[in-house]
Scaffold this active site. Sequence first.
Site, PDB file in Angstrom:
ATOM      1  N   TYR A  10       0.828  -0.898  -0.226  1.00 24.65           N
ATOM      2  CA  TYR A  10       0.522   0.037   0.286  1.00 24.65           C
ATOM      3  C   TYR A  10       1.422   1.427  -0.489  1.00 24.65           C
ATOM      4  CZ  TYR A  10      -4.654  -2.279   0.709  1.00 24.65           C
ATOM      5  OH  TYR A  10      -5.694  -2.905   0.060  1.00 24.65           O
ATOM      6  N   THR A  82       5.365  -4.239   9.412  1.00 23.13           N
ATOM      7  CA  THR A  82       5.830  -3.877  10.624  1.00 23.13           C
ATOM      8  C   THR A  82       4.897  -5.083  11.656  1.00 23.13           C
ATOM      9  OG1 THR A  82       6.001  -1.809  10.715  1.00 23.13           O
ATOM     10  CG2 THR A  82       8.106  -3.377  10.643  1.00 23.13           C
ATOM     11  N   THR A 123      16.581   1.386  13.305  1.00 25.72           N
ATOM     12  CA  THR A 123      17.783   2.066  12.438  1.00 25.72           C
ATOM     13  C   THR A 123      18.894   1.675  12.592  1.00 25.72           C
ATOM     14  OG1 THR A 123      16.092   3.997  11.330  1.00 25.72           O
ATOM     15  CG2 THR A 123      18.365   3.780  10.629  1.00 25.72           C
ATOM     16  N   ARG A 149       3.272   9.351   5.553  1.00 26.09           N
ATOM     17  CA  ARG A 149       2.453   9.620   6.764  1.00 26.09           C
ATOM     18  C   ARG A 149       0.719   9.599   5.454  1.00 26.09           C
ATOM     19  NH1 ARG A 149       5.252  15.497   9.017  1.00 26.09           N
ATOM     20  NH2 ARG A 149       5.402  14.292  10.791  1.00 26.09           N
ATOM     21  N   LYS A 201       6.856   9.072  14.400  1.00 18.67           N
ATOM     22  CA  LYS A 201       5.763   7.880  13.214  1.00 18.67           C
ATOM     23  C   LYS A 201       4.879   7.920  14.060  1.00 18.67           C
ATOM     24  CE  LYS A 201       3.172   5.487  10.533  1.00 18.67           C
ATOM     25  NZ  LYS A 201       2.863   6.343   9.148  1.00 18.67           N
ATOM     26  N   HIS A 239     -15.675  25.208  21.609  1.00 18.09           N
ATOM     27  CA  HIS A 239     -14.939  25.766  22.161  1.00 18.09           C
ATOM     28  C   HIS A 239     -13.760  26.471  21.180  1.00 18.09           C
ATOM     29  CE1 HIS A 239     -11.506  26.484  25.012  1.00 18.09           C
ATOM     30  NE2 HIS A 239     -13.266  26.818  26.207  1.00 18.09           N
ATOM     31  N   GLY A 252      -9.361   0.668  13.628  1.00 14.79           N
ATOM     32  CA  GLY A 252      -9.249  -0.582  12.795  1.00 14.79           C
ATOM     33  C   GLY A 252      -7.882  -0.185  11.776  1.00 14.79           C
ATOM     34  N   CYS A 255      -1.983   0.620  11.179  1.00 16.52           N
ATOM     35  CA  CYS A 255      -1.770   1.765  11.295  1.00 16.52           C
ATOM     36  C   CYS A 255      -2.063   1.794  12.791  1.00 16.52           C
ATOM     37  CB  CYS A 255      -1.547   2.887  10.972  1.00 16.52           C
ATOM     38  SG  CYS A 255      -1.592   2.569   8.614  1.00 16.52           S
ATOM     39  N   LYS A 317     -12.664   1.478   8.242  1.00 16.07           N
ATOM     40  CA  LYS A 317     -13.649   2.854   8.340  1.00 16.07           C
ATOM     41  C   LYS A 317     -13.690   4.111   6.741  1.00 16.07           C
ATOM     42  CE  LYS A 317      -9.599   5.622   5.850  1.00 16.07           C
ATOM     43  NZ  LYS A 317      -8.232   6.899   6.548  1.00 16.07           N
TER      44      LYS A 317
END
Length: 401
Positions: A10, A82, A123, A149, A201, A239, A252, A255, A317
């Site tokens: 993705y 990951t 890293t 991002r 991240k 507010h 869900g 990420c 989503k």
Amino acid sequence: MKACFMGLGYIGLPTAIIAAKHGIQIIGVDINPNVVEMTNQGKLHIVEPGMQELLQEVVSDGRLKASTVPEVSDAYFMVVPTPFKGNHEPDISYVESATRAIIPFLKEGDLYVIESTSPVGTTDKMTNLIFNLRPDLRDKIFIAYCPERVLPGNVIYELVHNDRVIGGVNEVSTEKAVEFYSQFVQGTLHRTNCKTAEMCKLTENSSRDVQIAFANELSLICDKAGINVWELINLANKHPRVNILQPGCGVGGHCIAVDPYFITADFPIESQIIAKAREINNYKAFWCAEKVENIMLKFELEHQRKPTIAMMGLAFKPDIDDLREAPAKYITTKVMQSCNNADILVVEPNVKEHKVFKLTDYKEAYEKADIIVFLVAHSVFKSLPYDDKKIILDFCGIYKK
Ligand code: SAJ
């Protein structure tokens, strides 16, 4: 300039496509031969608006080629998953094996970048791995971490326009990575070190998880207190310094429901709020399933027959077809398991067919069912008329004003 992208998922595939579009020669590597074959035929294996046309363009003019094995390049990008293991410990084995695969190809002056969401220190670990196997390259290659991002559904725009954080193992590495990304990123490239970039991240996604947990907690309180949570949040947000997110049936995707565990696993004592937010957001899905089960029992007692139920939405989503880690899928499965024989109509307008669930058209399901359970706020659901003869459980604010 030739760049090798390890992972054509993705994020890896769209990034490789955009980089190719900006004149970089790309070799895209994936362990899945189907992905490689489809990519080389110019067929997109993921769903992302506008990306199919771009892929066809860069494949047909030879700027992007896919393979199951890497090739000698000038820059290497690790864009592999990951996930976490059963105990919520991060699993960086894909990053490690992608790194091992490119180590033999590295030469002086090359750039190596990790984009995969990774626990703090990854890293540095990969740097040690590279130099242990290739001591000849010490101080001769550039190593950095640069997380993505982008929001699925808006990837083409965000890959180019979002700001990015780039953290090298030293300043020259940061500069080298900035030089690479500036070829196609128009957003600002913010320089830092690799640990801060890794933590940044995780912080971004944990921050969103915590904010959603707050909204979900409010929804539980409001349910007990007999207050409309959507109205409440809307009013509180008037507010000038309050900006509460929206409750839903849980959190869900691959990420936000995953990354906070990379902090809690390494900092269990310190990460109290982050851990609690994960618990609340997971609990919300369980709570929704229990709520449906209770309403079904009540219906059966009152009507002396089992109800027909429409479970509206399976995606993680609104307005996407991605069901990964979707709380709606979990709730539907739990409800189906708890009341076998009941007539449960499963709806997901963005998916044609599913291996496990027999899908029903949303209008048909709405018409047939006694109980309507809105799990995902897909746009098409909002056009359904409000039928006050039906029992409606609105977990995602379909009818919020
Ligand atoms: N959700 C709510 N209420 C809200 C907003 C979201 O319940 O008010 C739920 C969604 O329904 C979904 C989950 O949260 O189940 C996550 O959706 P999302 O739209 O918040 O995020 P993702 O997972 O699609 O993408 C996130 C983004 N991160 C942030 O917004 C901080 C994206 O920018 C990242 O690139 C992506 O994670 C990633 O790959 O890390």
